[in-house]
Each structure stands twice: as structure tokens, then as C-alpha cells.
Design a protein around this motif. Structure first.
Motif, mmCIF file in Angstrom:
data_model
loop_
_atom_site.group_PDB
_atom_site.id
_atom_site.type_symbol
_atom_site.label_atom_id
_atom_site.label_comp_id
_atom_site.label_asym_id
_atom_site.label_seq_id
_atom_site.Cartn_x
_atom_site.Cartn_y
_atom_site.Cartn_z
ATOM 1 N N UNK A 211 6.912 28.806 -16.967
ATOM 2 C CA UNK A 211 6.605 30.137 -16.462
ATOM 3 C C UNK A 211 6.814 31.099 -17.628
ATOM 4 N N UNK A 212 5.880 31.979 -17.874
ATOM 5 C CA UNK A 212 6.061 32.907 -18.999
ATOM 6 C C UNK A 212 7.038 34.019 -18.619
ATOM 7 N N UNK A 213 8.247 33.909 -19.100
ATOM 8 C CA UNK A 213 9.252 34.938 -18.838
ATOM 9 C C UNK A 213 9.650 35.588 -20.154
ATOM 10 N N UNK B 116 20.013 25.763 -16.404
ATOM 11 C CA UNK B 116 19.899 27.084 -17.040
ATOM 12 C C UNK B 116 18.575 27.215 -17.781
ATOM 13 N N UNK B 117 18.172 26.143 -18.448
ATOM 14 C CA UNK B 117 16.905 26.162 -19.179
ATOM 15 C C UNK B 117 15.727 26.308 -18.217
ATOM 16 N N UNK B 118 15.805 25.630 -17.094
ATOM 17 C CA UNK B 118 14.742 25.728 -16.093
ATOM 18 C C UNK B 118 14.702 27.124 -15.486
ATOM 19 N N UNK B 119 15.858 27.718 -15.271
ATOM 20 C CA UNK B 119 15.914 29.078 -14.729
ATOM 21 C C UNK B 119 15.291 30.100 -15.672
ATOM 22 N N UNK B 120 15.275 29.799 -16.959
ATOM 23 C CA UNK B 120 14.661 30.700 -17.937
ATOM 24 C C UNK B 120 13.141 30.595 -17.930
ATOM 25 N N UNK B 121 12.605 29.576 -17.241
ATOM 26 C CA UNK B 121 11.153 29.450 -17.155
ATOM 27 C C UNK B 121 10.614 28.078 -17.509
ATOM 28 N N UNK B 122 11.421 27.239 -18.139
ATOM 29 C CA UNK B 122 10.956 25.905 -18.500
ATOM 30 C C UNK B 122 10.754 25.024 -17.271
ATOM 31 N N UNK B 123 9.939 24.005 -17.423
ATOM 32 C CA UNK B 123 9.851 22.913 -16.465
ATOM 33 C C UNK B 123 10.277 21.660 -17.225
ATOM 34 N N UNK C 257 8.920 18.906 -17.917
ATOM 35 C CA UNK C 257 7.946 18.383 -18.882
ATOM 36 C C UNK C 257 8.003 19.142 -20.202
ATOM 37 N N UNK C 258 8.351 20.418 -20.162
ATOM 38 C CA UNK C 258 8.461 21.203 -21.391
ATOM 39 C C UNK C 258 9.537 20.639 -22.310
ATOM 40 N N UNK C 259 10.629 20.194 -21.721
ATOM 41 C CA UNK C 259 11.721 19.615 -22.504
ATOM 42 C C UNK C 259 11.220 18.370 -23.234
ATOM 43 N N UNK C 260 10.479 17.544 -22.525
ATOM 44 C CA UNK C 260 9.935 16.328 -23.136
ATOM 45 C C UNK C 260 8.945 16.679 -24.243
ATOM 46 N N UNK C 261 8.065 17.632 -23.970
ATOM 47 C CA UNK C 261 7.065 18.030 -24.963
ATOM 48 C C UNK C 261 7.709 18.674 -26.188
ATOM 49 N N UNK C 262 8.726 19.502 -25.976
ATOM 50 C CA UNK C 262 9.370 20.170 -27.101
ATOM 51 C C UNK C 262 10.023 19.151 -28.027
ATOM 52 N N UNK C 263 10.629 18.153 -27.471
ATOM 53 C CA UNK C 263 11.306 17.175 -28.318
ATOM 54 C C UNK C 263 10.309 16.399 -29.181
ATOM 55 N N UNK C 264 9.092 16.254 -28.708
ATOM 56 C CA UNK C 264 8.063 15.510 -29.461
ATOM 57 C C UNK C 264 6.979 16.417 -30.063
#
Length: 153
Positions: free
Chosen positions: A3-5, A82-89, A91-98
Motif C-alpha cells: 500500500x503506498x503510504x 510493524x512492517x506490514x502496518x507501514x504498508x508492506x505485504x 510478498x514485498x519482504x520476499x521481493x526486497x530480499x531478492x
């Protein structure tokens, strides 16, 4: 996609800037890798705390996201929450790591889309491109009142 926050956009830009200016970066360290550096910005925890939380369960950020439980009281799950509350989902965590989210990569010229997940400059470029994408999405959702509406008020 996230989510764009404003909070997330700021965190991505600030993390990229921190990395650009020499923040500790170590891809194999849960608190100092791609996700770890963003987690530091979003949670205000330091890299040692994040690493310690992550080591209470097995796996890298991809596996931590897979094993995430929103009702768990495990420190890593609270951090991810906390990361999800900031707007991440997740899948974003997985994508960011790679560094492999297709929408983000499409923002780069074809010859620059093959980012290396463990290269500081590639992480910086990816985070900045992602922040730009989210900012554009956020701005598309904002509607300002017309001048006529302001004059009638």
C-alpha cells in the motif's frame, strides 16, 4: 504490492540514503541485509536486535515471511507486523530480499534490470525506484478540490 503510504515511501528513501552514506550492509545478516536495513528504519530497532529476533526461528527473510503468524507473540512476527502496518505485504519482504519485484524492475532500462540482491548499489537503486513507484501510486489517489469548490466554500 505494498500500500503506498507516506511512512513506507519515506522509510524506503531514508534506508536508501543511509546505505548510500555507509550504513552497515551485510546481505547474510538478518539485521543488516536488504530487509534488515528497511526493518531498522520502520521499527527503530538496531541490526543486532533484528538479527536476534530472527534467529529465534529458522530461515532467512523469505522463510520468516512464509512462517509469519499475525497472532504470534514471537519477536520476529511482531517486527514483521510493524512492517506490514507501514504498508508492506508479505510478498514485498520476499521481493526486497531478492530485488525481484517485476513492477519495480520495469522502472529500469532493460539492460539495468538484472540487479544483484547482495550488492549495496543495486539495493539502493531498487529502494529508490520502489519509493518512486509507490509515490506515484499515492499521488494518483489524491484529489484536490477545484478552484470553483474552494470559492464556493
Amino acid at each position: 504490492m505494498a500500500r503506498p503510504t507516506p511512512e513506507l515511501i519515506y522509510a524506503l528513501r531514508q534506508t536508501a540514503q543511509n546505505l548510500q552514506h555507509g550504513a552497515p550492509y551485510q546481505w547474510g545478516h538478518m539485521g543488516g541485509c536488504n530487509c534488515g536495513n528497511l526493518a531498522q528504519q520502520l521499527t527503530k530497532l538496531n541490526k543486532q536486535q533484528i538479527h536476534q529476533y530472527a534467529m529465534q526461528r529458522h530461515g532467512d527473510w523469505n522463510e520468516q515471511a512464509e512462517d509469519y503468524c499475525s497472532t504470534s507473540e514471537m519477536p520476529i512476527d511482531l517486527l514483521i507486523n510493524e512492517m506490514l502496518n507501514a504498508g508492506l505485504v508479505l510478498e514485498d519482504i520476499k521481493h526486497l530480499e531478492r530485488l525481484d519485484d517485476r513492477q519495480v524492475l520495469l522502472r529500469f532500462p532493460l539492460e539495468q534490470r538484472y540487479l544483484k540482491h547482495n550488492v549495496r548499489q543495486d539495493v539502493i537503486a531498487y529502494m529508490n525506484a520502489w519509493a518512486d513507484l509507490l509515490e506515484e501510486e499515492l499521488l494518483e489517489k489524491i484529489t484536490l478540490p477545484s478552484m470553483e469548490a474552494l470559492e464556493m466554500a
